[in-house]
Design an enzyme around this catalytic site. Structure first.
Site, PDB file in Angstrom:
ATOM      1  N   ILE A 194       1.559   2.466   1.159  1.00 57.86           N
ATOM      2  CA  ILE A 194       0.128   2.166   1.152  1.00 57.86           C
ATOM      3  C   ILE A 194      -0.234   1.807  -0.284  1.00 57.86           C
ATOM      4  O   ILE A 194       0.437   2.222  -1.223  1.00 57.86           O
ATOM      5  CB  ILE A 194      -0.737   3.332   1.694  1.00 57.86           C
ATOM      6  CG1 ILE A 194      -0.424   4.652   0.987  1.00 57.86           C
ATOM      7  CG2 ILE A 194      -0.584   3.493   3.184  1.00 57.86           C
ATOM      8  CD1 ILE A 194      -1.265   5.829   1.480  1.00 57.86           C
ATOM      9  N   ASP A 195      -1.277   1.009  -0.436  1.00 58.95           N
ATOM     10  CA  ASP A 195      -1.643   0.506  -1.759  1.00 58.95           C
ATOM     11  C   ASP A 195      -1.955   1.634  -2.740  1.00 58.95           C
ATOM     12  O   ASP A 195      -2.335   2.739  -2.340  1.00 58.95           O
ATOM     13  CB  ASP A 195      -2.880  -0.393  -1.667  1.00 58.95           C
ATOM     14  CG  ASP A 195      -2.633  -1.640  -0.833  1.00 58.95           C
ATOM     15  OD1 ASP A 195      -1.465  -2.050  -0.725  1.00 58.95           O
ATOM     16  OD2 ASP A 195      -3.608  -2.188  -0.291  1.00 58.95           O
ATOM     17  N   LYS A 196      -1.858   1.311  -4.003  1.00 53.54           N
ATOM     18  CA  LYS A 196      -2.159   2.273  -5.070  1.00 53.54           C
ATOM     19  C   LYS A 196      -3.530   2.922  -4.875  1.00 53.54           C
ATOM     20  O   LYS A 196      -3.681   4.129  -4.966  1.00 53.54           O
ATOM     21  CB  LYS A 196      -2.104   1.564  -6.426  1.00 53.54           C
ATOM     22  CG  LYS A 196      -2.545   2.433  -7.594  1.00 53.54           C
ATOM     23  CD  LYS A 196      -2.691   1.616  -8.871  1.00 53.54           C
ATOM     24  CE  LYS A 196      -3.262   2.470  -9.993  1.00 53.54           C
ATOM     25  NZ  LYS A 196      -3.538   1.683 -11.213  1.00 53.54           N
ATOM     26  N   THR A 200      -5.336   3.052  -2.148  1.00 59.16           N
ATOM     27  CA  THR A 200      -5.562   3.567  -0.795  1.00 59.16           C
ATOM     28  C   THR A 200      -4.990   4.983  -0.744  1.00 59.16           C
ATOM     29  O   THR A 200      -3.891   5.225  -1.227  1.00 59.16           O
ATOM     30  CB  THR A 200      -4.866   2.684   0.264  1.00 59.16           C
ATOM     31  OG1 THR A 200      -5.402   1.366   0.199  1.00 59.16           O
ATOM     32  CG2 THR A 200      -5.064   3.239   1.657  1.00 59.16           C
ATOM     33  N   ARG A 242      -7.582  -4.996   4.560  1.00 62.64           N
ATOM     34  CA  ARG A 242      -8.451  -5.569   3.540  1.00 62.64           C
ATOM     35  C   ARG A 242      -8.718  -7.051   3.791  1.00 62.64           C
ATOM     36  O   ARG A 242      -9.862  -7.522   3.695  1.00 62.64           O
ATOM     37  CB  ARG A 242      -7.819  -5.354   2.154  1.00 62.64           C
ATOM     38  CG  ARG A 242      -7.673  -3.889   1.788  1.00 62.64           C
ATOM     39  CD  ARG A 242      -6.774  -3.678   0.575  1.00 62.64           C
ATOM     40  NE  ARG A 242      -7.371  -4.223  -0.639  1.00 62.64           N
ATOM     41  CZ  ARG A 242      -6.728  -4.251  -1.801  1.00 62.64           C
ATOM     42  NH1 ARG A 242      -5.491  -3.798  -1.897  1.00 62.64           N
ATOM     43  NH2 ARG A 242      -7.323  -4.755  -2.866  1.00 62.64           N
TER      44      ARG A 242
END
EC number: 5.4.99.-
Length: 305
Positions: free
Chosen positions: A137-139, A141, A237
């Site tokens: 998962i994104d930084k 998130t 997103r």
């Protein structure tokens, strides 16, 4: 140096070579192959071509993969919010502002650095840089993700990701009021041709499907629950921005002017469910909304009073 070859069939005639290779080789992106092409590691009929070369039937493609040079990743005593752990898997509640695995310019302070300190054994399938990492998962998130402690667990979890049997539910706060109570966004994703650091809806991208359900409507925002059918980079997103409701706090796909002082997008991986690789029983894990998320919702709730 490893090498693979392809002979182009009629059905792939007219396809860009970078798109063709990213579809044929698992876990390698289009931008990765564009780099190989620029370095002269991809030949078509013994000649170097550009990434936008359109393939012809019976073209012979040779791809040379340079040997990976992995840096040593150090173990660091980083506090981890462990939801569950056994001899096969670890389920982590990742905070916002933590990178999952090391990358150029960022080799310390990641989840992997913390895992190496906490665990003696992690799956080696993804190499030294990404040990045990099944999905990311994104930084910016927050939320739940599962890490594999051995190769058997890694393979079984990866299969569940591939066949879409893994449950992944996110909570997102988006700009504006969504009219419909629920909906589906089924639009292909790929690298943005104008900005390779961003993802976008592209015709020849990979299929991406997001199911969303409205949980709460505020004066200027909507809280939604998103279930991922596929798990592409930045999927929620990009999809929510595509339907006109970008994530609050998303400076890449959202509004430049931000109402709240946030360090990233309002997106939290709330629930993760999968078939346990050893017991074969379905298990499910949830994490509470983090403080940064709750604080914004409290401000919005006051507006409704």
């Amino acid at each position: 140096m490893n090498k693979i070859e392809f002979i182009v069939e009629h059905e792939n005639s007219g396809t860009r070579i970078d798109s063709f290779l990213s579809d044929k080789v698992e876990d390698k992106s289009r931008s990765y192959f564009q780099g190989l092409i620029e370095e002269g590691n991809v030949l078509v009929n013994d000649n170097v071509k550009k990434s936008n070369y359109k393939l012809k039937e019976n073209d012979k493609i040779e791809v040379m993969f340079p040997e990976a040079t992995e840096l040593e990743v150090i173990a660091q005593d980083i506090p981890l919010d462990i939801i569950y752990e056994d001899s096969d898997v670890i389920v982590i509640n990742k905070p916002q502002d933590m990178v999952v695995h090391p990358a150029p310019g960022n080799y310390e302070g990641t989840l992997v650095n913390g895992l190496l300190f906490h665990c003696k054994d992690l799956s080696g399938i993804n190499g030294i840089i990404r040990p045990g990492i099944v999905h990311r998962i994104d930084k910016d998130t927050s939320g739940v993700l599962v890490i594999a402690k051995n190769d058997n667990s890694h393979n079984k979890l990866s299969e569940q990701l591939k066949d879409h049997s893994m449950t992944r539910t996110y909570y997102a706060l988006v700009e504006g009021k969504i009219k419909n109570d629920n909906g589906i966004v089924d639009m292909p994703l790929g690298r943005n041709p104008k900005d390779r650091l961003k993802m976008a809806i592209v015709k020849d991208g990979k299929r991406a499907v997001t199911h969303y359900e409205v949980l709460e409507r505020y004066e200027s925002c909507t809280l939604v629950k998103c279930n991922l059918e596929t798990g592409r980079t930045h999927q929620i997103r990009v999809h929510m921005a595509y339907i006109g409701h970008p994530l609050v706090g998303d400076k890449i796909y959202g509004y430049k002017k931000q109402r709240f002082k946030l360090q990233g997008q309002m997106l939290h991986a709330k629930k993760l469910g999968f078939t346990h690789p050893k017991s074969n029983e379905y298990v499910e894990f949830e994490s509470e909304l983090p403080k940064y998320f709750k604080d914004v919702l409290k401000k919005l709730e006051k507006e409704l009073i």
